[in-house]
Scaffold this active site. Structure first.
Site, short mmCIF file in Angstrom:
data_model
loop_
_atom_site.label_atom_id
_atom_site.label_comp_id
_atom_site.label_asym_id
_atom_site.label_seq_id
_atom_site.Cartn_x
_atom_site.Cartn_y
_atom_site.Cartn_z
N ASN A 1 40.28 41.31 27.76
CA ASN A 1 39.27 42.35 27.74
C ASN A 1 39.95 43.70 27.88
O ASN A 1 41.18 43.79 27.93
CB ASN A 1 38.23 42.12 28.85
N PRO B 1 37.48 29.44 36.61
CA PRO B 1 37.02 29.46 38.00
C PRO B 1 36.46 30.84 38.36
O PRO B 1 36.91 31.86 37.85
CB PRO B 1 38.29 29.15 38.80
N ASP B 2 35.47 30.86 39.24
CA ASP B 2 34.83 32.09 39.69
C ASP B 2 35.51 32.52 40.99
O ASP B 2 35.22 31.99 42.07
CB ASP B 2 33.33 31.85 39.90
N ILE B 3 36.41 33.48 40.90
CA ILE B 3 37.22 33.86 42.06
C ILE B 3 36.36 34.51 43.14
O ILE B 3 36.48 34.20 44.33
CB ILE B 3 38.35 34.79 41.62
N LEU B 4 35.46 35.41 42.73
CA LEU B 4 34.61 36.10 43.71
C LEU B 4 33.74 35.11 44.46
O LEU B 4 33.65 35.15 45.70
CB LEU B 4 33.76 37.15 43.00
N LYS C 1 23.88 39.75 41.05
CA LYS C 1 25.22 39.17 41.16
C LYS C 1 25.66 39.06 42.61
O LYS C 1 26.25 38.05 43.02
CB LYS C 1 26.23 40.01 40.37
N LYS D 1 26.67 35.43 43.97
CA LYS D 1 28.06 35.14 44.34
C LYS D 1 28.24 34.95 45.83
O LYS D 1 29.19 34.30 46.27
CB LYS D 1 28.97 36.28 43.87
N PHE E 1 33.00 43.38 41.98
CA PHE E 1 32.70 44.43 41.01
C PHE E 1 31.76 43.86 39.96
O PHE E 1 31.88 42.68 39.58
CB PHE E 1 33.97 44.94 40.33
N ASP F 1 35.67 35.15 31.66
CA ASP F 1 34.69 34.12 32.04
C ASP F 1 35.04 32.75 31.46
O ASP F 1 34.73 31.73 32.06
CB ASP F 1 33.29 34.52 31.57
#
Length: 415
Positions: A215, A310-313, A344, A348, A330, A283
């Site tokens: 990105n 994986p969703d780090i946050l 979000k 999260k 963020f 993502d």
């Protein structure tokens, strides 16, 4: 919150070179003095074409030195004593000419003589036209100066006064200040004793050995946050995806490529008191990554299969025993910024969300890769809307909000 006195008693010699960025040194002087440092200044002849000695003297509260052959100055404060009496020398802006003199040992004016006659640590903030910065001669000088132990901060990339775009913009005063504090070992700020983890930049998810998914994140905001936390005394680890930025001074940096590598690095860094997930993590990734370059074939497109990263946050937010005491995420949004960011935060499980609009603006640019940010800080107790500001200033403001949060907490730092 009271202003940090992180440089109390430190003596700084500021050498101001001749470039349009010299105007930024006025703000730098103010910020150095706010933090308790005393500042003396040397101005080159060219610097005086951009800012006046009177302006500099008014802010330093000291006489400004300009002439190598001024007998009065030499009697009161010789050029050798001037350079050696400082705890740190900062050259800002460090022009191509000044850097060339430093690299080759020339001493034909007061600034270059002071730099040659010192054993004091030196921090330089380069500023010049992009072509001058990229010229082989300048690059040779940079390599020599780094080999000589000279510390660099910047330059940044962006629009220049000459109308060109690219690397060569002088670092912002807060960035220079952060680097100076790191070099002077200023670890007594309001976050001293706390451990901070910051993620920054994009991730690169490979398709084959030569292609990847990414990105537009530059990492500028995450890197600035890491530097700002370190400036306030936190022991800071920056986990950075692939960026074209120097590692912040005073910050430990680990470089990673993929989301899975970034998560593993975060988990290895625990326990921590603060986690700021500023990275723009991809993502998805290709789950059938090719071992060889995928060849372009007539009559068909390659069949790529995707899987979620994986969703780090969320992972850090939902840990049981090693969860950081303050987890900040963020939310980069292009529409319905507040609504999407608030949702979000709930989804999260993090404590704060920093929401920003990354849609393309009327100039065709945007926050991604840019120098400024407009932030909405969303917490359980409410929302703060910040005006548009430089990313370094936004980082400073966020770091101070974090410091205020911990000042109201009775818990001590984690061991």
């Amino acid at each position: 919150m009271a202003q940090s006195q992180s440089l109390n008693g430190k003596r700084v010699l500021l050498i101001i070179g001749g470039g349009i960025a010299a105007y930024k040194t006025l703000d730098l002087i103010r910020r150095l003095r706010e933090r308790g440092a005393s500042v003396r200044a040397i101005m080159t002849r060219a610097a005086q074409e951009f800012v006046t000695p009177l302006s500099v003297s008014s802010l330093t509260g000291e006489k400004v030195y300009t002439d190598l052959f001024d007998l009065t100055d030499e009697a009161e404060m010789g050029h050798i004593q001037l350079s050696r009496s400082a705890d740190l020398i900062i050259a800002a802006p460090a022009t191509a000419d000044l850097m060339a003199k430093m690299a080759t040992g020339r001493a034909d004016d007061l600034a270059s003589t002071a730099l040659l006659a010192t054993d004091t640590p030196v921090l330089i903030a380069p500023a010049m036209n992009v072509r001058m910065w990229l010229h082989p001669a300048t690059q040779r000088n940079i390599a020599q100066l780094k080999a000589d132990g000279i510390a660099f901060i910047g330059p940044g990339e962006g629009d220049m006064a000459c109308g060109e775009y690219g690397p060569g913009r002088m670092a912002e005063p807060l960035e220079i200040l952060s680097a100076a504090e790191a070099m002077l070992g200023a670890g007594t700020g309001p976050l001293a004793g706390l451990k901070a983890l910051v993620t920054s930049g994009p991730t690169h998810e490979p398709i084959d050995p030569v292609r990847y998914i990414a990105n537009r994140s530059s990492g500028k905001q995450g890197h600035a946050i890491a530097a700002a936390l370190a400036r306030l005394g936190a022991e800071t680890l920056l986990i950075s995806g692939p960026v074209n930025l120097p590692d912040p001074l005073g910050v430990s940096t680990k470089h990673v490529e993929t989301a899975r590598e970034m998560l593993a690095a975060c988990e290895a860094a625990l326990p921590a008191d603060i986690a700021v997930c500023a990275a723009a993590v991809a993502d998805w990734r290709v789950d059938n990554e090719a071992g060889q370059k995928i060849k372009k074939e007539k009559g068909g497109l390659p069949q790529l299969s995707f899987t979620e990263n994986p969703d780090i946050l969320a992972t850090l937010s939902k840990l049981n025993h090693s969860r950081p005491r303050l987890v900040i995420g963020f939310a980069a949004e292009t529409e319905n910024v507040i609504e999407h960011a608030s949702a979000k935060r709930e989804r999260k499980g993090c404590d704060w969300i920093v929401a920003n609009d990354v849609s393309v603006d009327e100039t065709g640019g945007g926050v991604m890769g840019g120098e400024e940010n407009t932030i909405h800080l969303i917490r359980a107790e409410g929302r703060e809307d910040w005006p548009r500001m430089a990313k370094s200033a936004a980082a400073e403001k966020l770091a101070r909000a974090i410091a205020q949060h911990f000042s109201l907490s009775d818990e001590g730092p984690r061991s």
